[in-house]
Write a protein that holds these residues in place. Structure first.
Motif, PDB file in Angstrom:
ATOM      1  N   PRO A 180      73.101  70.340  47.551  1.00 10.82           N
ATOM      2  CA  PRO A 180      72.780  70.063  45.870  1.00 10.82           C
ATOM      3  C   PRO A 180      72.123  71.156  45.181  1.00 10.82           C
ATOM      4  O   PRO A 180      71.484  71.926  45.880  1.00 10.82           O
ATOM      5  CB  PRO A 180      72.021  68.721  46.203  1.00 10.82           C
ATOM      6  CG  PRO A 180      71.353  68.779  47.258  1.00 10.82           C
ATOM      7  CD  PRO A 180      72.310  69.618  48.249  1.00 10.82           C
ATOM      8  N   ARG A 181      72.232  71.083  44.006  1.00 12.59           N
ATOM      9  CA  ARG A 181      71.648  71.944  43.117  1.00 12.59           C
ATOM     10  C   ARG A 181      70.387  71.087  42.668  1.00 12.59           C
ATOM     11  O   ARG A 181      70.674  69.926  42.144  1.00 12.59           O
ATOM     12  CB  ARG A 181      72.294  72.474  41.981  1.00 12.59           C
ATOM     13  CG  ARG A 181      73.419  73.473  42.130  1.00 12.59           C
ATOM     14  CD  ARG A 181      74.238  73.382  40.812  1.00 12.59           C
ATOM     15  NE  ARG A 181      73.538  73.758  39.654  1.00 12.59           N
ATOM     16  CZ  ARG A 181      73.346  74.640  39.106  1.00 12.59           C
ATOM     17  NH1 ARG A 181      73.442  75.856  39.610  1.00 12.59           N
ATOM     18  NH2 ARG A 181      72.799  74.702  37.837  1.00 12.59           N
ATOM     19  N   ARG A 182      69.038  71.569  43.019  1.00  9.86           N
ATOM     20  CA  ARG A 182      67.712  70.600  42.729  1.00  9.86           C
ATOM     21  C   ARG A 182      67.197  71.235  41.587  1.00  9.86           C
ATOM     22  O   ARG A 182      66.808  72.404  41.625  1.00  9.86           O
ATOM     23  CB  ARG A 182      66.962  70.741  43.969  1.00  9.86           C
ATOM     24  CG  ARG A 182      67.652  70.095  45.232  1.00  9.86           C
ATOM     25  CD  ARG A 182      66.735  70.349  46.276  1.00  9.86           C
ATOM     26  NE  ARG A 182      67.587  70.053  47.549  1.00  9.86           N
ATOM     27  CZ  ARG A 182      67.767  68.872  48.082  1.00  9.86           C
ATOM     28  NH1 ARG A 182      67.363  67.758  47.294  1.00  9.86           N
ATOM     29  NH2 ARG A 182      68.322  68.631  49.274  1.00  9.86           N
ATOM     30  N   THR A 183      66.755  70.260  40.792  1.00 11.27           N
ATOM     31  CA  THR A 183      66.150  70.796  39.536  1.00 11.27           C
ATOM     32  C   THR A 183      64.705  70.277  39.404  1.00 11.27           C
ATOM     33  O   THR A 183      64.635  68.981  39.690  1.00 11.27           O
ATOM     34  CB  THR A 183      66.994  70.168  38.321  1.00 11.27           C
ATOM     35  OG1 THR A 183      68.333  70.633  38.391  1.00 11.27           O
ATOM     36  CG2 THR A 183      66.230  70.704  36.844  1.00 11.27           C
ATOM     37  N   GLU A 184      63.710  71.140  39.196  1.00 11.93           N
ATOM     38  CA  GLU A 184      62.490  70.959  38.726  1.00 11.93           C
ATOM     39  C   GLU A 184      62.130  71.242  37.270  1.00 11.93           C
ATOM     40  O   GLU A 184      62.604  72.329  36.912  1.00 11.93           O
ATOM     41  CB  GLU A 184      61.546  71.640  39.668  1.00 11.93           C
ATOM     42  CG  GLU A 184      61.732  71.415  41.172  1.00 11.93           C
ATOM     43  CD  GLU A 184      61.265  69.924  41.652  1.00 11.93           C
ATOM     44  OE1 GLU A 184      60.571  69.267  41.010  1.00 11.93           O
ATOM     45  OE2 GLU A 184      61.720  69.493  42.671  1.00 11.93           O
ATOM     46  N   ILE A 185      61.293  70.393  36.718  1.00  8.15           N
ATOM     47  CA  ILE A 185      60.771  70.704  35.370  1.00  8.15           C
ATOM     48  C   ILE A 185      59.426  70.575  35.445  1.00  8.15           C
ATOM     49  O   ILE A 185      58.882  69.887  35.839  1.00  8.15           O
ATOM     50  CB  ILE A 185      61.320  69.409  34.377  1.00  8.15           C
ATOM     51  CG1 ILE A 185      63.171  69.321  34.405  1.00  8.15           C
ATOM     52  CG2 ILE A 185      60.696  69.683  33.092  1.00  8.15           C
ATOM     53  CD1 ILE A 185      63.514  68.150  33.560  1.00  8.15           C
ATOM     54  N   PHE A 186      58.949  71.735  34.501  1.00  5.46           N
ATOM     55  CA  PHE A 186      57.504  71.885  34.475  1.00  5.46           C
ATOM     56  C   PHE A 186      57.184  71.943  32.983  1.00  5.46           C
ATOM     57  O   PHE A 186      57.890  72.511  32.139  1.00  5.46           O
ATOM     58  CB  PHE A 186      57.041  73.176  35.302  1.00  5.46           C
ATOM     59  CG  PHE A 186      57.054  72.991  36.625  1.00  5.46           C
ATOM     60  CD1 PHE A 186      55.808  72.889  37.503  1.00  5.46           C
ATOM     61  CD2 PHE A 186      58.294  73.046  37.521  1.00  5.46           C
ATOM     62  CE1 PHE A 186      55.642  72.764  38.685  1.00  5.46           C
ATOM     63  CE2 PHE A 186      58.232  72.871  38.864  1.00  5.46           C
ATOM     64  CZ  PHE A 186      56.929  72.754  39.532  1.00  5.46           C
ATOM     65  N   VAL A 187      55.939  71.687  32.516  1.00  4.68           N
ATOM     66  CA  VAL A 187      55.534  71.735  31.338  1.00  4.68           C
ATOM     67  C   VAL A 187      54.133  72.500  31.425  1.00  4.68           C
ATOM     68  O   VAL A 187      53.452  72.483  32.522  1.00  4.68           O
ATOM     69  CB  VAL A 187      55.381  70.299  30.664  1.00  4.68           C
ATOM     70  CG1 VAL A 187      56.834  69.658  30.511  1.00  4.68           C
ATOM     71  CG2 VAL A 187      54.302  69.413  31.432  1.00  4.68           C
ATOM     72  N   ASP A 188      53.627  73.092  30.015  1.00  3.74           N
ATOM     73  CA  ASP A 188      52.523  73.734  30.405  1.00  3.74           C
ATOM     74  C   ASP A 188      51.341  72.710  30.386  1.00  3.74           C
ATOM     75  O   ASP A 188      51.439  71.473  29.955  1.00  3.74           O
ATOM     76  CB  ASP A 188      52.192  74.602  29.014  1.00  3.74           C
ATOM     77  CG  ASP A 188      53.279  75.585  28.843  1.00  3.74           C
ATOM     78  OD1 ASP A 188      53.507  76.120  29.940  1.00  3.74           O
ATOM     79  OD2 ASP A 188      53.629  76.076  27.611  1.00  3.74           O
ATOM     80  N   LEU A 189      50.314  73.259  31.093  1.00  5.81           N
ATOM     81  CA  LEU A 189      49.013  72.535  31.007  1.00  5.81           C
ATOM     82  C   LEU A 189      48.221  72.638  29.919  1.00  5.81           C
ATOM     83  O   LEU A 189      48.045  73.516  29.567  1.00  5.81           O
ATOM     84  CB  LEU A 189      48.320  73.031  32.255  1.00  5.81           C
ATOM     85  CG  LEU A 189      47.066  72.046  32.926  1.00  5.81           C
ATOM     86  CD1 LEU A 189      47.426  70.630  33.462  1.00  5.81           C
ATOM     87  CD2 LEU A 189      46.553  72.767  34.095  1.00  5.81           C
ATOM     88  N   LYS A 190      47.830  71.408  29.367  1.00  7.18           N
ATOM     89  CA  LYS A 190      47.125  71.383  28.120  1.00  7.18           C
ATOM     90  C   LYS A 190      45.758  72.072  28.541  1.00  7.18           C
ATOM     91  O   LYS A 190      45.208  71.680  29.499  1.00  7.18           O
ATOM     92  CB  LYS A 190      47.009  69.997  27.531  1.00  7.18           C
ATOM     93  CG  LYS A 190      48.418  69.513  27.081  1.00  7.18           C
ATOM     94  CD  LYS A 190      48.265  67.971  26.556  1.00  7.18           C
ATOM     95  CE  LYS A 190      49.577  67.643  26.255  1.00  7.18           C
ATOM     96  NZ  LYS A 190      49.333  66.104  25.742  1.00  7.18           N
ATOM     97  N   PRO A 191      45.237  72.929  27.325  1.00  7.39           N
ATOM     98  CA  PRO A 191      43.785  73.493  27.682  1.00  7.39           C
ATOM     99  C   PRO A 191      42.766  72.331  28.111  1.00  7.39           C
ATOM    100  O   PRO A 191      41.964  72.780  29.045  1.00  7.39           O
ATOM    101  CB  PRO A 191      43.738  74.302  26.518  1.00  7.39           C
ATOM    102  CG  PRO A 191      44.939  74.616  26.005  1.00  7.39           C
ATOM    103  CD  PRO A 191      45.917  73.230  26.281  1.00  7.39           C
ATOM    104  N   GLU A 192      42.800  71.210  27.497  1.00 10.62           N
ATOM    105  CA  GLU A 192      41.594  70.461  27.637  1.00 10.62           C
ATOM    106  C   GLU A 192      41.678  69.784  29.350  1.00 10.62           C
ATOM    107  O   GLU A 192      40.705  69.243  29.593  1.00 10.62           O
ATOM    108  CB  GLU A 192      41.756  69.266  26.798  1.00 10.62           C
ATOM    109  CG  GLU A 192      42.872  68.415  26.597  1.00 10.62           C
ATOM    110  CD  GLU A 192      44.090  68.765  25.731  1.00 10.62           C
ATOM    111  OE1 GLU A 192      45.014  68.112  25.530  1.00 10.62           O
ATOM    112  OE2 GLU A 192      43.860  70.084  25.122  1.00 10.62           O
ATOM    113  N   LEU A 193      42.829  70.074  29.948  1.00  9.28           N
ATOM    114  CA  LEU A 193      42.922  69.598  31.241  1.00  9.28           C
ATOM    115  C   LEU A 193      42.740  70.550  32.238  1.00  9.28           C
ATOM    116  O   LEU A 193      42.722  70.308  33.321  1.00  9.28           O
ATOM    117  CB  LEU A 193      44.244  69.098  31.625  1.00  9.28           C
ATOM    118  CG  LEU A 193      44.796  67.753  30.500  1.00  9.28           C
ATOM    119  CD1 LEU A 193      46.298  67.194  30.852  1.00  9.28           C
ATOM    120  CD2 LEU A 193      44.108  66.443  30.774  1.00  9.28           C
TER     121      LEU A 193
END
Length: 100
Positions: free
Chosen positions: A83-96
């Motif tokens: 399979p093609r495996r998909t991972e999604i990432f988002v930016d970490l908020k500065p306050e975290l």
């Protein structure tokens, strides 16, 4: 905005057939959806398999469905080994982020 990482295994004999399909799909996505595209692979191979990764940094929310349809339309499914495996990432908020 999200960053998508799609990774999969490719049999060495299939790499030459798969590369132009992936590049054409990515070119169409870049033109039609204004997304940045990257195609990478791990150096070397193991047991006759290469590991490839498609990267789509800064893609709009919901782009995962667009990409899945584009891969289907490009006829990519029969060439990867598994399979093609998909991972999604988002930016970490500065306050975290931890303070130094």
């Amino acid at each position: 905005m999200i960053d998508l990482y799609v990774y999969y295994k490719v049999r060495e004999p299939d790499a030459a057939a798969l590369a132009p399909r992936v590049r054409a799909m990515q070119a169409a996505l870049a033109a039609g959806h204004r997304v940045a595209v990257q195609l990478k692979r791990r150096p070397g191979s193991k047991d006759g398999l290469q590991t490839w990764m498609e990267v789509y940094p800064g893609a709009p929310d919901g782009f995962e469905a667009v990409l899945a349809q584009a891969a289907l339309d490009a006829g990519l499914d029969p060439l990867p080994d598994g399979p093609r495996r998909t991972e999604i990432f988002v930016d970490l908020k500065p306050e975290l982020m931890p303070c130094a």
